[in-house]
Design an enzyme around this catalytic site. Structure first.
Site, PDB file in Angstrom:
ATOM      1  N   HIS A 113       6.256  58.017  51.714  1.00  0.00           N
ATOM      2  CA  HIS A 113       6.501  57.359  50.318  1.00  0.00           C
ATOM      3  C   HIS A 113       5.562  57.257  49.427  1.00  0.00           C
ATOM      4  O   HIS A 113       5.169  56.403  48.377  1.00  0.00           O
ATOM      5  CB  HIS A 113       6.896  55.822  50.489  1.00  0.00           C
ATOM      6  CG  HIS A 113       8.170  55.683  51.197  1.00  0.00           C
ATOM      7  ND1 HIS A 113       8.715  54.227  51.743  1.00  0.00           N
ATOM      8  CD2 HIS A 113       9.315  56.433  51.288  1.00  0.00           C
ATOM      9  CE1 HIS A 113       9.989  54.661  52.201  1.00  0.00           C
ATOM     10  NE2 HIS A 113      10.200  55.800  51.912  1.00  0.00           N
ATOM     11  N   CYS A 140      -3.253  61.287  31.396  1.00  0.00           N
ATOM     12  CA  CYS A 140      -3.515  62.746  31.879  1.00  0.00           C
ATOM     13  C   CYS A 140      -4.342  63.273  30.647  1.00  0.00           C
ATOM     14  O   CYS A 140      -4.044  62.925  29.398  1.00  0.00           O
ATOM     15  CB  CYS A 140      -2.406  63.277  32.195  1.00  0.00           C
ATOM     16  SG  CYS A 140      -2.630  65.022  32.997  1.00  0.00           S
TER      17      CYS A 140
END
Ligand code: OAD
Length: 243
Positions: A113, A140
């Site tokens: 996960h 980012c």
């Protein structure tokens, strides 16, 4: 207690869930104190929520980062890591995102996960590891928001990872499921692959789960206590004859 001994099995897969980390202080998802009781996944843990309000979703994940950063691997994590050091065929397939298996020293870990400690940019795809808690900059360099590299509700698991985990299950002689409610698919049904391959199946949990009938041995108690008992059973008492 069963007379199972890890040394009787060449390929051992530990399949772990939130109950594995409960003794470290990491909340489970369901049951008493479970995080999905307090935090609605539709607000905090799905792509739609992130698209709607990324800062709110990051607040939740930064809270989780801070919480896990304050936790230590428990004796159960350490026993699994020790077994891996002692023998080659030990693999951990975990649904946990907390990184505690690795902090305990396990190296053969498949994180089905994803990881709380990794981010992914949806625009450029860049993945980054960071153990900052909280993560200061959630952007980012390309300008888009980074998202936690976690499998949220509605996300697909990585097909490569699923294939690798399935392969490990299919080669297991012994499968030990620890602290999972067996309620999230496709992860929940991976132990069936080990069963089909003829492995011995052991379930360690505080209580029965919907898949308990699958298991040859259903051991009830905390992860660390039961693992310690299994490891003690594997260690000959001083003076006893090897067999
Ligand atoms: P759950 O919270 O659903 O279940 C935890 C299980 O651990 C329960 O069956 C408990 O009885 C057991 N348990 C609790 N404390 C324990 C202890 N000290 N020793 C042994 N067992 C104990 O957690 P998971 O099954 O891991 O997914 O949940 C599966 C997935 O659902 C998670 O990976 C997460 C969640 O939504 C994502 O976020 C994608």
């Amino acid at each position: 207690m069963t007379t199972l001994r890890f040394s009787d099995f060449a390929n051992v897969v530990f399949f772990t869930g939130a109950g594995m980390s409960a003794e470290s202080g990491v909340p489970t998802y369901r049951g008493r104190g479970g995080i999905w009781k307090e935090y609605d996944y539709e607000t905090y843990a799905c792509q739609t929520a992130f698209d709607r309000d990324p800062r709110r979703v990051w607040e939740f994940h930064n809270y989780r980062r801070g919480l896990v950063a304050g936790c230590e691997p428990n004796a159960g994590h350490r026993l699994i890591a020790q077994l891996e050091r002692e023998r080659p065929g030990v693999v951990v397939v975990t649904q946990n995102i907390d990184g505690l298996h690795q902090r305990a020293g396990s190296r053969n870990v498949f994180e089905l996960h994803g990881s709380l400690w990794r981010t992914r940019c949806e625009r450029c795809g860049k993945r980054e590891a960071s153990d900052d808690a909280p993560l200061a900059d959630v952007h980012c360099p390309c300008g888009a928001f980074k998202r936690p590299d976690i499998v949220w509700f509605g996300d697909m698991l990585s097909s490569d990872l699923l294939r690798a985990a399935s392969e490990a299950m299919s080669h297991a002689d012994l499968l030990v499921a620890i602290g999972t409610s067996a309620s999230v698919y496709p992860a929940a049904e991976l132990p069936r692959l080990a069963q089909r391959a003829g492995a011995v199946l052991v379930e360690i949990n505080l209580e029965d789960t919907p898949l308990s009938d699958l298991y040859d041995h259903r051991l009830r108690g905390t992860a660390s206590a039961i693992l310690a008992e299994l490891c003690d059973a594997a260690t000959p008492a001083p003076g006893s004859a090897p067999h």
